[in-house]
Scaffold this active site. Structure first.
Site, PDB file in Angstrom:
ATOM      1  N   TYR A 198       0.940  -1.158  -0.112  1.00 36.05           N
ATOM      2  CA  TYR A 198      -0.052   0.006   0.009  1.00 36.05           C
ATOM      3  C   TYR A 198       0.883   1.337  -0.019  1.00 36.05           C
ATOM      4  O   TYR A 198       0.700   2.170  -0.910  1.00 36.05           O
ATOM      5  CB  TYR A 198      -0.930  -0.033   1.207  1.00 36.05           C
ATOM      6  CG  TYR A 198      -1.528   1.190   1.578  1.00 36.05           C
ATOM      7  CD1 TYR A 198      -2.687   1.658   0.548  1.00 36.05           C
ATOM      8  CD2 TYR A 198      -1.211   2.029   2.730  1.00 36.05           C
ATOM      9  CE1 TYR A 198      -3.353   2.863   1.116  1.00 36.05           C
ATOM     10  CE2 TYR A 198      -1.789   3.097   2.950  1.00 36.05           C
ATOM     11  CZ  TYR A 198      -2.855   3.653   2.224  1.00 36.05           C
ATOM     12  OH  TYR A 198      -3.772   4.975   2.431  1.00 36.05           O
TER      13      TYR A 198
HETATM   14  N1  LIG Z   1      -8.234   7.245   6.699  1.00 39.55           N
HETATM   15  C1  LIG Z   1      -6.723   7.312   6.857  1.00 39.55           C
HETATM   16  O1  LIG Z   1      -6.026   6.953   7.586  1.00 39.55           O
HETATM   17  C2  LIG Z   1      -5.862   7.488   5.397  1.00 39.55           C
HETATM   18  C3  LIG Z   1      -4.612   8.016   5.495  1.00 39.55           C
HETATM   19  C4  LIG Z   1      -3.923   8.183   4.353  1.00 39.55           C
HETATM   20  C5  LIG Z   1      -4.409   8.129   3.413  1.00 39.55           C
HETATM   21  N2  LIG Z   1      -5.689   7.806   2.977  1.00 39.55           N
HETATM   22  C6  LIG Z   1      -6.028   7.472   1.561  1.00 39.55           C
HETATM   23  O2  LIG Z   1      -7.404   8.463   1.610  1.00 39.55           O
HETATM   24  C7  LIG Z   1      -8.076   7.997   0.643  1.00 39.55           C
HETATM   25  C8  LIG Z   1      -9.482   8.128   1.114  1.00 39.55           C
HETATM   26  O3  LIG Z   1      -9.532   6.946   2.050  1.00 39.55           O
HETATM   27  P1  LIG Z   1     -10.602   7.086   3.322  1.00 39.55           P
HETATM   28  O4  LIG Z   1     -10.066   7.134   4.749  1.00 39.55           O
HETATM   29  O5  LIG Z   1     -11.813   7.994   2.894  1.00 39.55           O
HETATM   30  O6  LIG Z   1     -11.270   5.493   3.001  1.00 39.55           O
HETATM   31  P2  LIG Z   1     -12.821   5.332   3.057  1.00 39.55           P
HETATM   32  O7  LIG Z   1     -13.657   5.866   4.123  1.00 39.55           O
HETATM   33  O8  LIG Z   1     -12.870   3.669   3.007  1.00 39.55           O
HETATM   34  O9  LIG Z   1     -13.348   5.818   1.580  1.00 39.55           O
HETATM   35  C9  LIG Z   1     -12.759   5.166   0.440  1.00 39.55           C
HETATM   36  C10 LIG Z   1     -13.491   5.999  -0.753  1.00 39.55           C
HETATM   37  O10 LIG Z   1     -12.649   5.358  -2.120  1.00 39.55           O
HETATM   38  C11 LIG Z   1     -13.570   4.814  -2.816  1.00 39.55           C
HETATM   39  N3  LIG Z   1     -13.011   3.760  -3.628  1.00 39.55           N
HETATM   40  C12 LIG Z   1     -12.048   2.882  -3.394  1.00 39.55           C
HETATM   41  N4  LIG Z   1     -11.944   1.954  -4.157  1.00 39.55           N
HETATM   42  C13 LIG Z   1     -12.411   2.740  -5.239  1.00 39.55           C
HETATM   43  C14 LIG Z   1     -12.271   2.094  -6.682  1.00 39.55           C
HETATM   44  N5  LIG Z   1     -11.750   1.155  -7.284  1.00 39.55           N
HETATM   45  N6  LIG Z   1     -13.137   3.124  -7.651  1.00 39.55           N
HETATM   46  C15 LIG Z   1     -13.567   4.182  -7.283  1.00 39.55           C
HETATM   47  N7  LIG Z   1     -13.734   4.529  -5.789  1.00 39.55           N
HETATM   48  C16 LIG Z   1     -13.035   3.746  -5.017  1.00 39.55           C
HETATM   49  C17 LIG Z   1     -14.621   4.357  -2.048  1.00 39.55           C
HETATM   50  O11 LIG Z   1     -15.873   3.944  -2.902  1.00 39.55           O
HETATM   51  P3  LIG Z   1     -16.704   2.915  -2.166  1.00 39.55           P
HETATM   52  O12 LIG Z   1     -17.707   3.541  -1.167  1.00 39.55           O
HETATM   53  O13 LIG Z   1     -17.464   2.431  -3.481  1.00 39.55           O
HETATM   54  O14 LIG Z   1     -15.867   1.725  -1.532  1.00 39.55           O
HETATM   55  C18 LIG Z   1     -14.629   5.351  -1.035  1.00 39.55           C
HETATM   56  O15 LIG Z   1     -15.598   6.590  -1.597  1.00 39.55           O
HETATM   57  C19 LIG Z   1      -7.585   6.778   0.113  1.00 39.55           C
HETATM   58  O16 LIG Z   1      -6.908   6.821  -1.076  1.00 39.55           O
HETATM   59  C20 LIG Z   1      -6.788   6.212   1.256  1.00 39.55           C
HETATM   60  O17 LIG Z   1      -5.530   5.441   0.960  1.00 39.55           O
HETATM   61  C21 LIG Z   1      -6.454   7.627   4.332  1.00 39.55           C
END
Ligand SMILES: NC(=O)c1ccc[n+]([C@@H]2O[C@H](COP(=O)([O-])OP(=O)(O)OC[C@H]3O[C@@H](n4cnc5c(N)ncnc54)[C@H](OP(=O)(O)O)[C@@H]3O)[C@@H](O)[C@H]2O)c1
Length: 256
Positions: free
Chosen positions: A161
């Site tokens: 990741y």
């Molecule tokens: N939360 C953290 O601690 C954290 C830290 C660093 C970076 N990030 C990054 O921040 C971003 C958002 O994460 P989050 O924390 O908001 O997670 P989240 O709440 O799980 O939301 C993920 C989002 O990405 C969408 N998604 C996943 N796979 C997809 C695909 N193949 N095509 C289109 N949409 C897709 C999901 O859509 P669905 O609803 O359809 O699944 C959802 O809208 C990610 O890139 C993650 O790696 C998160």
């Protein structure tokens, strides 16, 4: 160049989590929003309503960012939406946010998981960005979303990741160079641990895990989605026009 009266942003994965928070932060800043969702149309519709309640226009479009074969059709739908809903041929802010965690302890890496993580965090964002770049207005903003895990190893099981996120950090510099002549900034935001559904919601829901991470953060707590929404708003703001090709971490000072 005459600037349109309102800016418009496209956010992938805007139906929940950090994408939703970015949509609401940008809307509060006077930006109209197109958000994409993969499967949950109801969640996306709810976010559209929240953006509209802030006085901005909004639309939701379906997109799976791991299916590049669908991107050309998506670009056509986006163009029609920009015209119909926003009276625009271009948009101003692209936030490549969609993504998920992967769990690959050393020695347990599989080709399937590695391919999935590279598809969602590298291949999709790069191909989508290059396809849509002509539609980003001169002076616009492109934001990739990485992770604090490219700087520190919080858990060895995030190797694939974090490596995929590292690739998009490198690509950010090349895209910034390519788009500089159009005064489009390209930056990568690296959130620290933030309370969303990410990784099964462990950061938000597991008290012990929260306490452990909080102890590593200068601010003494984990991030909330609005913390990241505010960072996206800052990077995308008109006043950040001289900041490009940068990795900007928003973690409250995690693992300093
Ligand atoms: N939360 C953290 O601690 C954290 C830290 C660093 C970076 N990030 C990054 O921040 C971003 C958002 O994460 P989050 O924390 O908001 O997670 P989240 O709440 O799980 O939301 C993920 C989002 O990405 C969408 N998604 C996943 N796979 C997809 C695909 N193949 N095509 C289109 N949409 C897709 C999901 O859509 P669905 O609803 O359809 O699944 C959802 O809208 C990610 O890139 C993650 O790696 C998160």
């Amino acid at each position: 160049m005459t600037r349109p009266s309102s800016r418009t942003a496209l956010i992938t994965g805007g139906n929940r989590g950090l994408g939703r928070a970015a949509a609401l932060a940008l809307a509060a800043d006077g930006t109209d929003v197109v958000l994409t969702y993969r499967g949950n149309a109801d969640e996306a519709t709810a976010v559209v309503g929240e953006v509209e309640a802030l006085g901005r226009r909004a639309a939701a479009l379906q997109l799976d960012t791991t299916v590049p074969g669908s991107f050309a059709a998506f670009a056509e739908t986006l163009a029609a939406t920009l015209q119909d809903v926003f009276g625009r041929e271009t948009f101003d802010v692209l936030v490549n946010n969609a993504g998920y965690a992967g769990w690959t302890p050393f020695g347990e890496m599989t080709e399937e998981v590695l391919d999935e993580l590279l598809a969602v965090h590298v291949k999709g964002p790069i191909l989508l960005t290059e396809l849509l770049a002509p539609s980003v207005a001169d002076g616009g903003r492109i934001v990739f979303v990485s992770t604090g895990l490219t700087r520190f190893v919080a858990n060895p099981a995030y190797s694939a990741y974090a490596s995929a996120k590292g690739a998009i950090e490198v690509y950010t510099k090349y895209a910034a160079k390519a788009l500089g002549a159009r005064a489009i900034t390209v930056n990568v935001l690296a959130p620290g641990a933030t309370a969303t559904d990410f990784a099964g919601g462990v950061i938000r829901d597991d008290e012990d895990y929260r306490a452990m991470i909080s102890g590593l953060v200068a601010f003494g707590r984990i991030g909330e989605p609005d913390d990241i929404g505010g960072a996206v708003r800052a990077i995308a703001s008109e006043s950040a026009g001289w900041v490009t090709g940068q990795r900007i971490e928003a973690s409250g000072g995690q693992a300093l």
